[in-house]
Design a protein around this motif. Sequence first.
Motif, short mmCIF file in Angstrom:
data_model
loop_
_atom_site.label_atom_id
_atom_site.label_comp_id
_atom_site.label_asym_id
_atom_site.label_seq_id
_atom_site.Cartn_x
_atom_site.Cartn_y
_atom_site.Cartn_z
N ILE B 239 0.86 -1.19 0.00
CA ILE B 239 0.00 0.00 0.00
C ILE B 239 0.89 1.24 0.00
CG2 ILE B 239 -1.83 1.20 1.28
CD1 ILE B 239 -2.22 -1.48 2.85
N ALA B 240 0.53 2.22 -0.81
CA ALA B 240 1.35 3.44 -0.89
C ALA B 240 0.72 4.57 -0.09
CB ALA B 240 1.51 3.87 -2.35
N GLY B 241 1.55 5.47 0.41
CA GLY B 241 1.05 6.61 1.18
C GLY B 241 1.87 7.86 0.94
N THR B 242 1.35 8.96 1.44
CA THR B 242 1.98 10.27 1.20
C THR B 242 2.66 10.78 2.47
OG1 THR B 242 0.05 11.52 1.90
CG2 THR B 242 0.11 10.83 -0.41
N LYS B 243 3.45 11.84 2.29
CA LYS B 243 4.12 12.40 3.47
C LYS B 243 3.11 13.09 4.38
CE LYS B 243 5.88 16.04 0.48
NZ LYS B 243 7.07 16.54 -0.18
N GLN B 244 2.04 13.59 3.78
CA GLN B 244 1.00 14.21 4.61
C GLN B 244 0.32 13.15 5.48
OE1 GLN B 244 1.37 14.99 1.32
NE2 GLN B 244 2.13 17.08 1.63
N GLN B 245 0.12 11.97 4.91
CA GLN B 245 -0.47 10.88 5.71
C GLN B 245 0.49 10.43 6.80
OE1 GLN B 245 -1.28 8.27 2.42
NE2 GLN B 245 -3.38 9.00 2.17
N ALA B 246 1.78 10.43 6.49
CA ALA B 246 2.77 10.06 7.51
C ALA B 246 2.70 11.04 8.67
CB ALA B 246 4.17 10.07 6.89
N THR B 247 2.61 12.31 8.34
CA THR B 247 2.57 13.34 9.38
C THR B 247 1.27 13.26 10.18
OG1 THR B 247 3.90 14.70 7.94
CG2 THR B 247 2.82 15.82 9.73
N ALA B 248 0.18 13.04 9.46
CA ALA B 248 -1.11 12.93 10.15
C ALA B 248 -1.10 11.73 11.11
CB ALA B 248 -2.24 12.78 9.13
N GLY B 249 -0.50 10.63 10.67
CA GLY B 249 -0.41 9.44 11.52
C GLY B 249 0.42 9.70 12.76
N MET B 250 1.56 10.37 12.57
CA MET B 250 2.41 10.74 13.71
C MET B 250 1.64 11.56 14.72
SD MET B 250 5.91 12.14 11.91
CE MET B 250 6.79 12.70 13.36
N ARG B 251 0.90 12.54 14.17
CA ARG B 251 0.18 13.48 15.03
C ARG B 251 -0.89 12.74 15.85
NH1 ARG B 251 -1.51 19.34 14.25
NH2 ARG B 251 -0.39 20.14 16.05
N PRO B 263 8.07 9.51 11.10
CA PRO B 263 7.19 9.42 9.93
C PRO B 263 6.89 8.00 9.45
CG PRO B 263 8.91 11.03 9.55
CD PRO B 263 9.25 10.34 10.82
N THR B 264 7.85 7.07 9.58
CA THR B 264 7.56 5.72 9.09
C THR B 264 6.48 5.07 9.96
OG1 THR B 264 9.56 5.08 10.25
CG2 THR B 264 9.67 5.10 7.86
N GLY B 265 6.58 5.28 11.27
CA GLY B 265 5.53 4.78 12.18
C GLY B 265 4.20 5.42 11.85
N GLY B 266 4.24 6.73 11.63
CA GLY B 266 3.00 7.46 11.32
C GLY B 266 2.37 6.97 10.02
N LEU B 267 3.22 6.72 9.02
CA LEU B 267 2.70 6.28 7.72
C LEU B 267 2.11 4.87 7.84
CD1 LEU B 267 2.42 6.95 4.69
CD2 LEU B 267 4.63 5.84 4.33
N GLY B 268 2.84 4.00 8.52
CA GLY B 268 2.34 2.64 8.70
C GLY B 268 1.00 2.64 9.41
N TYR B 269 0.90 3.44 10.45
CA TYR B 269 -0.35 3.52 11.23
C TYR B 269 -1.50 4.06 10.36
CZ TYR B 269 -3.63 5.44 14.68
OH TYR B 269 -4.76 5.76 15.39
N HIS B 270 -1.22 5.13 9.65
CA HIS B 270 -2.26 5.77 8.84
C HIS B 270 -2.80 4.83 7.77
CE1 HIS B 270 -4.16 8.45 5.94
NE2 HIS B 270 -4.25 9.35 6.90
N ARG B 271 -1.88 4.21 7.02
CA ARG B 271 -2.31 3.34 5.92
C ARG B 271 -2.97 2.06 6.47
NH1 ARG B 271 -3.97 6.01 3.50
NH2 ARG B 271 -4.01 4.93 1.51
N MET B 272 -2.45 1.60 7.63
CA MET B 272 -3.03 0.41 8.26
C MET B 272 -4.50 0.66 8.61
SD MET B 272 -2.17 -1.21 11.98
CE MET B 272 -2.83 0.25 12.76
N LEU B 273 -4.75 1.82 9.26
CA LEU B 273 -6.14 2.07 9.68
C LEU B 273 -7.09 2.11 8.50
CD1 LEU B 273 -6.30 4.59 12.66
CD2 LEU B 273 -6.39 2.11 12.63
#
Lengths: 498, 441
Positions: B239-251, B263-273
């Motif tokens: 699954i692909a994601g954006t840097k904005q999604q990475a940041t949103a996930g972190m937040r 950011p990698t944790g944030g991106l993984g979390y965002h795309r996972m959800l």
Amino acid sequence: MSAQLAQAENKTTENLHAGVPTLTAKQSPLVQSLLANKEKLLQAVQVLPEGHIHVVLPQQMKQNIAEMRQIFGEYGIEPRIFVSHKPSKSNALIKQARAENTGLDVSSKNELISALKNGFSGQNICCTGSKNDDYITLSIQHGCLHSVDSIEELERYIKACEKIAPQEKRNVLLRINSADAPYGGKISRFGIPMCDLEACYNLLKENPNVNLDGFHMHSGESDGDLRAEELDFLLTLFKDAYEQGFSPKTIDVGGSLLKNIYEKIEECEAFVDHLSDALKNNKETYTWRRYGYSIAAGNQNRVSGREGLMGFFKLDDYGPCVKKMMNVQTLYSRTSHQTLLECVFTLALEPGVSAYDQCGIILFKIVDTRFNNKGEHMTVLDGNVFNLSFNITEQMADPVLLTEDEDASETFSTYLVGNLCTDFDIMVKRKVVLKGKPKAGDYLCFINTAGYTADFHDAPVHQHPMGQKIVAISAQDGWRFMSEDRFNPYLIEEGSIL
Amino acid sequence: MIYNSVIDMIGQTPMLKIPADVHGLKHIDVYAKLEYMNPYGSVKDRIAYGLMKDHVEEMKNTGKKPVIVSNANTAKAVSGISHYLGLQPYIVSNKMPYKEVRNQLKFLGAEIEELPALTQCPNPFDPNDMIQYAERMVNQSPDKFHLIDQFGDSNNPKIHFETTGKEIYDDLGDVDYFFAVLGTSGTTLGAGNYLREKNPQTKVFGVITETGHNAPGGRSKSEMWEVGIFNPDHYDEIIAGTKQQATAGMRELNSKCGVMCGPTGGLGYHRMLEKLREIDKGLNGEKRHKAVFIACDRMEPYMDYVQKACPEMFEEKPSNQLRVQTLPSDKVQNAPSVDAEGLMQMFESDTKPLVVDTRGAFGYSIGHIQGSINIQDTFLEQMLDNGKPFPQNQPIVFACMRGDVSTRFAAFAREQGYEAYSLSCGVGAFVQFYDAKKAVA
């Protein structure tokens, strides 16, 4: 019909063309309009002598310059644009640049002569590149802005000024070697190393008739963050120069404001993905003799080099890059555009690719089509690799088939080979995908060729003809065609040819 | 808990359950494997030590230097561990863009060789390609260097099989969905295989970045080919994601769960959800499902990244109090101004004006109106917002380059009771006018 041909003809279209990656060339509305009027275009080229045809679109350059001014204008900056001459030998485009009140960046004595011939005054010409004595002499005689490439060149220039124009002021830019940029730029053969800058200052102080007009750096980088750092670095040099008693005004950041030449980034990704997979796993690459462009399969099962290829694929045009350049925090906590405005500095640009974007197409007549012993389809063109400087641009976009066939919508993949009696004359090192089946007498049209691709290297190998140029004008009553000599940008107003 | 060595602290990282009201899934429990709790701050501690441990004694006895091609978490982990173990780490990297990173690695005892490579990524045709350079260096001097190859060494996934995967299983038992961002792909390969060995139904998802987006440590689809151990067939889905999604996930992880990941944790979390929401809709509630993602590293080094991805997050919010920036446009439009001639007349009158030049110090130093004072607009704004910085018995003329910024200041100063004007023509035009007049005189 040969056995192979018969065998290949028996294959279904699906077998031959399935899975070949497509790279669609981006077309501006002007180019789209021209190709939509292919009958008129083909009529115009059919009366020309044999050989390939460069069709140039000066109205596109007018739009490109206006767009560039508008993008920088958003930050209150009126850039001094020196359109780069070296990407093209088209007189029509140079005339158009003059009509847009740009300057011209020239790289040789003959380009300088061409600039003068097409109406540029010395003050609007910036002389760059390697320079012999004749080039320096002409630059001084015409009072050109002179970008100095080394301390040795500065010494030669000063001596020449003493002889040629002893009582007159001449303006120079000091070109700084981009390897000295703070982010650690690429090693470049051009530019003055920072360690020589003090000596340059001393020479200029001893020779006040040679005025330090500013600094120049052309790193070739297109990344916005790096370009922003460069601009910050150059502004720091201005501060140092003022402290040394100079009053430089021009900050020349070169070109490399790139435009995307492909229609869909997804196709570019898919192309790289396919090529990487094919090279790693011994699948069909759809490239000539498994050519990998910059990609290679290496040790430990790795496939590397994608960045070299992806470098040609841009997601954005240069607007976001300019945004970063203009908003970088620089001296005394000001942004770069604030500093430029407040100090009344002139931002100089040397656009090559972006000024010539979509300003030309090349047409090649198809001589015949055939199959090779692997059953691969080949289309033979009345032109050759020397007519396309793809080794500069590595342009790989699919050309457009111009055919009179009504039913030309099915995709067809083929290798394009040239008219040289040499084995290396493969026009594009990948199988291109066409809409329609090519046949002798049709034309193939390469898109976006004015900058660097059209005639950077064009050469009469085997005494084949060089490319002919014609100018295409979108007029109120449709497309009009004329020779470069007859083209006068001042006689074209809002679609009317006066 | 007492440890005798920092090496013993690598791994056994905590597993945090994400509250259901945060993720909103009905049938799936979500867990974060907090790899940033490793001693050197990231999941890379595992492979750094894992790829070194069998060679430590030999390196110590022979004086060989561990060589790593990286300028990020792996470099930090190898440097830190080597330094601690008395080895001399040797980093091969392209030019490091951030001085902070270079200094950090130097602090951890690393010798750094920065190469003038043509690109940041591996390039087989570049003699300065960092991977090939390091391989060549080690091959030429095998008695001096030992290469730690995170991209090609099959021990990378093996380490995650033996540690990360096992730890997850020990904490949760069978896992249904396993997500991680793909960098070397070692975590998803190793831990994924372990989880599948225990539960063949485990679905493994790799998260990559969309073209044109980046998450430090993550890769795009075509970049994955640079990793020798990458095997696309291993994944149920990429699954692909954006840097904005990475940041949103972190937040979200930080604000709702207190997770300080990068950011990698944030991106993984965002795309996972997003993926789990799809899956959750199709579940019937017969059993609780379990999903795990990897929070790879800490957030602190990435504030510059976050700011670039989401600049709006860092914008100052205007307050309700009337301030220079929030002055109504009608008041700004009606601000009185003087042109060059008007200012000359004011200079010749009895009550000479105070000219406040709002430009930056560099512009002012290059040229300014005689007698003017320079207060840069950002500072001036603060001064005016906080009080009345000028005497009120003297006209104030604000001057900038083009007469636009000065208009706002003149209008605001008027509100504060000053007799304030804007120099409509700007400083440059005034200086030209003044010089011309002087020349005529």
